[in-house]
Design a protein around this motif. Sequence first.
Motif, short mmCIF file in Angstrom:
data_model
loop_
_atom_site.label_atom_id
_atom_site.label_comp_id
_atom_site.label_asym_id
_atom_site.label_seq_id
_atom_site.Cartn_x
_atom_site.Cartn_y
_atom_site.Cartn_z
N ASN A 175 0.78 -1.09 -0.14
CA ASN A 175 -0.10 -0.10 -0.06
C ASN A 175 0.76 1.42 -0.06
OD1 ASN A 175 0.91 0.27 2.48
ND2 ASN A 175 -1.19 -0.56 3.37
N ALA A 176 2.08 1.14 -0.54
CA ALA A 176 3.18 2.31 -0.35
C ALA A 176 2.50 3.27 -1.23
CB ALA A 176 4.28 1.62 -0.73
N ARG A 177 1.83 2.89 -2.57
CA ARG A 177 1.34 3.92 -3.45
C ARG A 177 0.39 4.94 -2.79
NH1 ARG A 177 4.03 5.38 -7.49
NH2 ARG A 177 5.35 3.62 -8.19
N LEU A 178 -0.27 4.67 -1.57
CA LEU A 178 -1.10 5.63 -0.96
C LEU A 178 -0.33 7.24 -0.57
CD1 LEU A 178 -2.90 3.11 1.68
CD2 LEU A 178 -4.11 4.28 -0.63
N LEU A 196 4.07 14.94 0.83
CA LEU A 196 5.39 15.20 1.22
C LEU A 196 5.86 14.50 2.44
CD1 LEU A 196 7.83 17.13 0.55
CD2 LEU A 196 6.68 18.86 1.95
N GLY A 197 4.91 13.97 3.40
CA GLY A 197 5.28 13.46 4.33
C GLY A 197 4.21 12.37 4.64
N VAL A 198 4.87 11.16 5.60
CA VAL A 198 4.16 10.36 6.10
C VAL A 198 3.78 10.08 7.34
CG1 VAL A 198 4.09 7.63 5.98
CG2 VAL A 198 4.58 8.87 3.81
N SER A 199 3.02 9.74 8.04
CA SER A 199 3.05 9.59 9.45
C SER A 199 2.27 8.09 9.81
CB SER A 199 1.90 10.59 10.18
OG SER A 199 2.01 10.22 11.71
N ALA A 211 10.60 3.03 -1.71
CA ALA A 211 9.30 3.18 -2.59
C ALA A 211 8.73 4.52 -2.13
CB ALA A 211 8.30 2.09 -2.03
N TRP A 212 8.73 5.15 -0.90
CA TRP A 212 8.46 6.25 -0.43
C TRP A 212 9.18 7.45 -0.97
CZ3 TRP A 212 7.08 4.69 5.20
CH2 TRP A 212 5.70 4.11 5.31
N ARG A 213 10.29 7.09 -0.99
CA ARG A 213 11.43 8.30 -1.27
C ARG A 213 11.11 8.56 -3.02
NH1 ARG A 213 12.49 12.55 -1.67
NH2 ARG A 213 14.55 13.87 -1.41
N ALA A 214 10.88 7.36 -3.76
CA ALA A 214 10.90 7.52 -5.12
C ALA A 214 9.75 8.33 -5.51
CB ALA A 214 10.62 6.28 -5.49
#
Length: 328
Positions: free
Chosen positions: A38-41, A46-49, A63-66
């Motif tokens: 579910n990284a595509r969510l 700009l940020g993830v919590s 994956a998130w950084r990309a």
Amino acid sequence: MKIMVYEVRQDERAELDRQSRELGVELAVTAEVPALENARLAEGCLGVSILGQGRIDAALLDAWRAMGVEYLSTRTVGYDHIDLVHAKQVGIRVCNASYAPNGVADFTVMLLLMCLRHYKQAMWRGQVNDFSLQGLQGRELKDLTVGIIGTGKIGAQVVRNLSGFGCRIIAFDKYENPAVQPLVTYVDFETLLAQADVISLHMPLLDSNRHIIDRAAIARMKDGVVILNCSRGELADIEALVEGIESEKIGALGMDTCEGDEGIIHEDHRTDILPNRNWFYLHQFRNVIMTQHMAFYTDAAVTSMVRCGIRGIWEMAQGERCETELNK
């Protein structure tokens, strides 16, 4: 600014809405635990919590950084579920949460009293109208030595709470806390193991203290020792705890967190078949109290954790000082 917020509980939503309004940030929320699937969510964020149920490893961070993610917050005090080294390598800044120590400290003392007074067994009996006293004779705190391992914010508050009970308090920590020195006697680790009737763990989980409570440590404790863990489960080797309970070397356990509780806590598993034998075997003993990692769970703490989770990302993105940043 858009932030992807994973693992959202219903009790967090009001504060999430408040932070969104106050900071002018857009929040996308889901109850899902973060994973590659579910990284595509987080696309366009700009940020993830996050909370603490997922493993934030190198692959997920990549994956998130990309996708353009630059900031990550965990709405927990603990952060051992995040690969901080890799996050720094790929340019993701990380922060954790903070909250007042009172809730966890109060919960620790509650577990201690329940263990000393055999309340788990008394409660079970009362539910079937058995009000007998045999086997329920307890001990009084004033007669005991309590050993605190870790005297940071929470450990120090536990010391303050216990100081009114009249017990002797000893402590072990690499760094002595001046705030509690008048209330405790600092000793080395071996002395604490040998002298304490009760041992309470209050440390972050590090490679250096993983399984600090193991077979060898338990062997050096008093017979009938009470062990409390309202910190991180992997501080204690679960197999060693099982053996200690079976042999009656350990008199009681009060565990708000225990090794292997990932995927168990904070979910309803009444109809599930779960494979963690040690966890469930330990859970069933009459002198073992295991709660669902809820020592932190107060109204004040939840508000603070959500606030840190969103505001920490906002502060890092704005170039302001974030007090809980972990990988500067």
